[in-house]
Design a protein around this motif. Structure first.
Motif, PDB file in Angstrom:
ATOM      1  N   MET A  83       0.854  -1.177   0.000  1.00  0.00           N
ATOM      2  CA  MET A  83       0.000   0.000   0.000  1.00  0.00           C
ATOM      3  C   MET A  83       0.901   1.241   0.000  1.00  0.00           C
ATOM      4  O   MET A  83       2.081   1.167   0.303  1.00  0.00           O
ATOM      5  N   PRO A 141      -4.714  -3.576   5.804  1.00  0.00           N
ATOM      6  CA  PRO A 141      -5.848  -4.271   5.181  1.00  0.00           C
ATOM      7  C   PRO A 141      -6.046  -5.729   5.593  1.00  0.00           C
ATOM      8  O   PRO A 141      -7.142  -6.236   5.430  1.00  0.00           O
ATOM      9  N   LEU A 142      -5.054  -6.422   6.078  1.00  0.00           N
ATOM     10  CA  LEU A 142      -5.278  -7.830   6.407  1.00  0.00           C
ATOM     11  C   LEU A 142      -5.757  -8.020   7.845  1.00  0.00           C
ATOM     12  O   LEU A 142      -5.911  -9.152   8.291  1.00  0.00           O
ATOM     13  N   LEU A 195     -12.954  -6.408   3.076  1.00  0.00           N
ATOM     14  CA  LEU A 195     -12.239  -6.734   1.837  1.00  0.00           C
ATOM     15  C   LEU A 195     -12.452  -5.651   0.780  1.00  0.00           C
ATOM     16  O   LEU A 195     -11.548  -5.322   0.018  1.00  0.00           O
ATOM     17  N   ALA A 196     -13.657  -5.086   0.738  1.00  0.00           N
ATOM     18  CA  ALA A 196     -13.960  -4.085  -0.288  1.00  0.00           C
ATOM     19  C   ALA A 196     -13.146  -2.812  -0.099  1.00  0.00           C
ATOM     20  O   ALA A 196     -12.947  -2.067  -1.047  1.00  0.00           O
ATOM     21  N   GLY A 197     -12.663  -2.587   1.104  1.00  0.00           N
ATOM     22  CA  GLY A 197     -11.880  -1.387   1.359  1.00  0.00           C
ATOM     23  C   GLY A 197     -12.700  -0.285   2.009  1.00  0.00           C
ATOM     24  O   GLY A 197     -13.918  -0.404   2.172  1.00  0.00           O
ATOM     25  N   LEU A 204      -7.101   9.224  -3.090  1.00  0.00           N
ATOM     26  CA  LEU A 204      -6.018   8.604  -3.858  1.00  0.00           C
ATOM     27  C   LEU A 204      -4.676   9.060  -3.290  1.00  0.00           C
ATOM     28  O   LEU A 204      -4.590  10.107  -2.643  1.00  0.00           O
ATOM     29  N   PRO A 205      -3.605   8.279  -3.528  1.00  0.00           N
ATOM     30  CA  PRO A 205      -2.293   8.658  -3.005  1.00  0.00           C
ATOM     31  C   PRO A 205      -1.853  10.049  -3.458  1.00  0.00           C
ATOM     32  O   PRO A 205      -1.176  10.762  -2.732  1.00  0.00           O
ATOM     33  N   THR A 214     -11.692   8.384  -5.820  1.00  0.00           N
ATOM     34  CA  THR A 214     -11.124   8.019  -4.527  1.00  0.00           C
ATOM     35  C   THR A 214     -10.902   6.513  -4.525  1.00  0.00           C
ATOM     36  O   THR A 214     -11.384   5.806  -5.408  1.00  0.00           O
ATOM     37  N   ALA A 215     -10.155   6.056  -3.542  1.00  0.00           N
ATOM     38  CA  ALA A 215     -10.005   4.605  -3.361  1.00  0.00           C
ATOM     39  C   ALA A 215     -11.270   4.107  -2.670  1.00  0.00           C
ATOM     40  O   ALA A 215     -11.280   3.801  -1.489  1.00  0.00           O
ATOM     41  N   ALA A 216     -12.347   4.053  -3.452  1.00  0.00           N
ATOM     42  CA  ALA A 216     -13.665   3.747  -2.894  1.00  0.00           C
ATOM     43  C   ALA A 216     -13.821   2.247  -2.688  1.00  0.00           C
ATOM     44  O   ALA A 216     -13.130   1.457  -3.330  1.00  0.00           O
ATOM     45  N   ALA A 240     -14.812  -1.421  -3.198  1.00  0.00           N
ATOM     46  CA  ALA A 240     -15.109  -2.134  -4.431  1.00  0.00           C
ATOM     47  C   ALA A 240     -16.521  -2.705  -4.365  1.00  0.00           C
ATOM     48  O   ALA A 240     -16.968  -3.128  -3.308  1.00  0.00           O
ATOM     49  N   PRO A 241     -17.245  -2.699  -5.494  1.00  0.00           N
ATOM     50  CA  PRO A 241     -18.586  -3.288  -5.491  1.00  0.00           C
ATOM     51  C   PRO A 241     -18.502  -4.800  -5.323  1.00  0.00           C
ATOM     52  O   PRO A 241     -17.841  -5.473  -6.102  1.00  0.00           O
ATOM     53  N   MET A 242     -19.165  -5.298  -4.310  1.00  0.00           N
ATOM     54  CA  MET A 242     -19.115  -6.736  -4.024  1.00  0.00           C
ATOM     55  C   MET A 242     -20.389  -7.390  -4.538  1.00  0.00           C
ATOM     56  O   MET A 242     -21.314  -7.665  -3.786  1.00  0.00           O
TER      57      MET A 242
END
Lengths: 210, 175
Positions: free
Chosen positions: A134, A142-143, A149-151, A156-157, A168-170, A172-174
């Protein structure tokens, strides 16, 4: 040095009284208090021929577990051709830390950076403990079990790019996911959606409906 | 040119020294026939992209064999692979450094939508940060699929009002 689990344990306990046996499905494994970990690992390297550090990783047992975090070292002996697993629990559940073994095996450098990045276990006396996967400044590990898991939505960096693109680091659609199950909740082979139509083997016939 | 001439080559006996056409057609013909790609190879799609450049698939048949590793010299960014959030700003900055006119091909499932990486680390489609002209499905797509995308992009380029954009002082790109 023979690598039968009982012999490994008794041989090590002669020098480190705190070392205890650890249940293992494959290779010999021992538990050790964090305070003795570096001394034990140094002993294993110098006296027992474990010259090769295969892996450094960590475990987050659960959000409520105590001790919550463990550090795992996998050693290999190129002399005796055998593996050994060493595990030590971190004292703190909120600010976990462990001693670095980068001075013993240079290979530990990046492994410890990854463990720090993803689990947040700080390695004391590490030569350069930065995130490795990261980006710098990412606020989570994150672990860890409490991280989805989706965040989690973070910028953004590169803030300038984030401003221009409004991305953005949105999370993720699961769709139909996440495709994971907690340990013990169900059989992981069956929990995997991909396995639902491929889960036949020599013990279970292929379903007629497919 | 609409003539009854079926010769493939320019024939001076018929055309003499003059060719009549439209500025759009000439500009777009030039642009679409010499697309210099910016190979943004980020994962296994990059291997298929390399295969596209080799003799078996031969991307040179479509005038796009000049892979440029400098964005200043490139026309088309081929995003081939998984874009992580850590990489995303760099992809955008390289895109920003490319000179107009410029196009983007999102090659493969990851670049198009995040693919199988529904996770905290992966940008869910490169179109969230840069405008994409052509999407290629596949994981990874075969080189033929990339060449098909390239042809589709050439068709798209040939439809653009290039002369008005170039000479009319209008906004640069109508993406």
């Amino acid at each position: 040095m023979s690598l039968a689990p009982a012999e490994v344990l008794s041989a090590l306990q002669g020098k480190f009284a705190q070392v205890t046996a650890r249940p293992s499905g494959d290779h010999p494994a021992v538990n050790v208090p964090m305070a003795d970990a570096v001394a034990l690992l140094r002993h294993l390297r110098d006296e027992r021929g474990f010259d090769f550090l295969v892996d450094v990783t960590g475990i987050d047992w659960d959000v409520d577990a105590s001790p919550r975090f463990s550090v795992v070292w996998h050693l290999f002996s190129t002399r005796d051709h055998g593996y050994l697993r060493v595990v030590a629990a971190c004292a703190s559940d909120t600010e976990p830390s462990a001693p670095s073994v980068a001075a013993l095996w240079p290979a530990a450098d990046w492994h410890e950076r990854e463990t720090y990045d993803l689990l947040g276990i700080r390695f004391e006396n590490h030569p350069d403990l930065r995130r490795i996967l990261m980006w710098e400044g990412y606020p989570y590990h994150p672990l860890r079990k409490d991280f989805p898991l989706a965040g989690i939505d973070v910028p953004l960096p590169d803030l300038e790019v984030g401003e221009v693109t409004r991305a953005t680091a949105a999370p993720a659609p699961m769709v139909g996911g996440p495709f994971v199950a907690s340990t013990g909740e169900m059989n992981l082979t069956e929990a995997e959606p991909r396995a639902k139509d491929e889960s036949w083997d020599e013990r279970k016939e292929k379903p007629d409906t497919l | 040119m609409v003539t009854s001439n079926t010769d493939l080559a320019y024939n001076t006996k018929i055309e003499d020294t003059l060719v009549v056409t439209k500025a759009d057609a000439v500009i777009n013909w030039l642009r679409s026939s010499s697309i210099w790609p910016m190979p943004m190879g980020l994962a296994c799609c990059g291997i298929e992209l390399m295969a596209s450049g080799n003799s078996r698939f031969d991307i040179a048949r479509f005038g796009a064999e000049v892979m440029r590793f400098s964005p200043r010299q490139s026309d088309c960014m081929i995003v081939a692979g998984t874009v992580t959030y850590k990489m995303a700003p760099h992809v955008r900055r390289i895109y920003d450094q490319m000179a107009e006119p410029k196009w983007v091909i999102a090659m493969g499932a990851c670049a198009s939508s995040g693919g199988m990486y529904r996770s905290y680390a992966t940008l869910q489609g490169v179109d969230r940060i840069i405008p994409v002209d052509v999407y290629v499905s596949g994981c990874p797509p075969r080189p033929e699929a990339l060449l098909d995308a390239l042809i589709k992009m050439q068709e798209k380029i040939r439809r653009q009002p290039a002369a008005r954009e170039l000479l009319g002082g209008a906004k640069a790109k109508s993406a």
